[in-house]
Design an enzyme around this catalytic site. Structure first.
Site, PDB file in Angstrom:
ATOM      1  N   PRO A   2       2.921  -2.921  -1.179  1.00 37.58           N
ATOM      2  CA  PRO A   2       1.708  -2.852  -0.365  1.00 37.58           C
ATOM      3  C   PRO A   2       1.187  -1.417  -0.270  1.00 37.58           C
ATOM      4  CG  PRO A   2       3.361  -4.232   0.687  1.00 37.58           C
ATOM      5  CD  PRO A   2       4.028  -3.587  -0.490  1.00 37.58           C
ATOM      6  N   GLU A   3      -0.139  -1.293  -0.321  1.00 36.44           N
ATOM      7  CA  GLU A   3      -0.741   0.038  -0.262  1.00 36.44           C
ATOM      8  C   GLU A   3      -1.275   0.287   1.142  1.00 36.44           C
ATOM      9  OE1 GLU A   3      -2.811   1.223  -3.755  1.00 36.44           O
ATOM     10  OE2 GLU A   3      -1.761  -0.204  -5.016  1.00 36.44           O
ATOM     11  N   LYS A  51       1.489   4.474   4.183  1.00 40.83           N
ATOM     12  CA  LYS A  51       2.145   3.185   3.948  1.00 40.83           C
ATOM     13  C   LYS A  51       3.199   2.873   5.013  1.00 40.83           C
ATOM     14  CE  LYS A  51       1.751   3.668  -1.100  1.00 40.83           C
ATOM     15  NZ  LYS A  51       2.514   3.606  -2.362  1.00 40.83           N
ATOM     16  N   ASN A 163       0.013   2.061  -6.587  1.00 39.26           N
ATOM     17  CA  ASN A 163      -0.168   1.970  -8.032  1.00 39.26           C
ATOM     18  C   ASN A 163      -1.511   1.359  -8.439  1.00 39.26           C
ATOM     19  OD1 ASN A 163       0.668   2.389 -10.674  1.00 39.26           O
ATOM     20  ND2 ASN A 163       1.632   0.383 -10.846  1.00 39.26           N
ATOM     21  N   ARG A 248       6.569   3.230 -12.804  1.00 37.95           N
ATOM     22  CA  ARG A 248       5.659   2.157 -12.412  1.00 37.95           C
ATOM     23  C   ARG A 248       4.761   1.824 -13.600  1.00 37.95           C
ATOM     24  NH1 ARG A 248       8.824   2.368  -9.067  1.00 37.95           N
ATOM     25  NH2 ARG A 248       8.627   2.561  -6.785  1.00 37.95           N
TER      26      ARG A 248
END
Length: 258
Positions: A2-3, A51, A163, A248
């Site tokens: 989650p961002e 975050k 990401n 990532r």
């Protein structure tokens, strides 16, 4: 993972049912804090910082990070949970609602006076009241040889990007994620765009960077092998990270990004 916009919404939803209320239940299922019971304490506020999610209860802060699998659910009193109880890491409730933190990647309790010891390293929060664009730009520019794709994900530079936003920002500014920060033209415009995108999505359950709410909501993220929405070139995929444990997936257009 989650961002910042997802965590912002979680904090906003939790605040709506918890702020100003007295806890009637506090069940922490993280061994180090399992004996902590804040029943009877007042929830002063629930806020996000990048975050990270902070619940300020009494003289303490409940600090959580969702990581990859975590989420906070809210249930009216007596309603059935949507995830199994064994996944619960923290349960707090008032007379009307129960908030359950499932599979939280990080959960800890610190004294409020020591809150900065766990989040003080973060750069300016893109969705925070103290957003400082100039500091974020200076932080990014401080290491000109570092890849822009790594610098954008470094929460010490600016807090809240993940990401998806990393990939989309690099596409929209026409730069490869591997381009050194020092070779990125107009960092202020990239930071301004990051702010604009995350602000536009903070109250949406479905994120979009293309402006479309259905269908092609991302320019490059998750589109490996599919045609670029601008030029038709096949989208490439690779991995980028500061070390093997932080790699990532990264997506880019070989023609639109240089």
């Amino acid at each position: 993972m989650p961002e910042g916009d997802t965590v912002y919404r979680s904090a906003k939803n939790l605040a709506a049912v918890l702020d100003g209320t007295v806890l009637t239940r506090c069940d922490i299922r993280v061994p180090k804090f399992a004996t902590v019971d804040l029943t009877g304490e007042v929830v002063h506020e629930v806020v996000s910082r990048g975050k990270h999610l902070l619940m300020r209860v009494g003289e303490y802060t409940l600090h959580s990070h969702l990581k990859m699998e975590g989420s906070w659910h809210i249930y009216p009193d007596g309603n059935r949970w949507r995830r199994p109880e064994w996944q619960a890491r923290a349960i707090i409730a008032n007379k009307e609602f129960t908030a359950v933190g499932f599979e939280l990647g990080l959960f800890e309790i610190v004294e409020r006076a020591s809150e900065e010891s766990v989040v003080g390293y973060l750069g300016p929060d893109l969705l925070g009241p103290g957003w400082d664009a100039e500091l974020a730009i200076a932080n990014l520019a401080s290491d000109p040889s570092r890849e822009i794709g790594l610098a954008l994900l470094d929460q010490r530079n600016l807090a809240g990007l993940g990401n998806v936003y990393r990939c989309e920002l690099c596409f929209l500014r026409g730069v490869l994620p591997t381009r050194p920060v020092g070779d990125v033209n107009d960092l202020p415009r990239m930071v301004a765009l990051a702010k604009k995108l995350i602000e536009a999505n903070k109250d949406r359950t479905e994120r979009t960077t293309t402006g479309k709410l259905r269908g092609d909501t991302d320019w490059v993220y998750g589109r490996a092998g599919r045609p670029c929405l601008r030029c038709g070139t096949r989208i490439s995929r690779g991995e980028l990270g500061d070390d093997p444990l932080q790699l990532r997936n990264t997506f880019w257009c070989p023609r639109c990004q240089t």
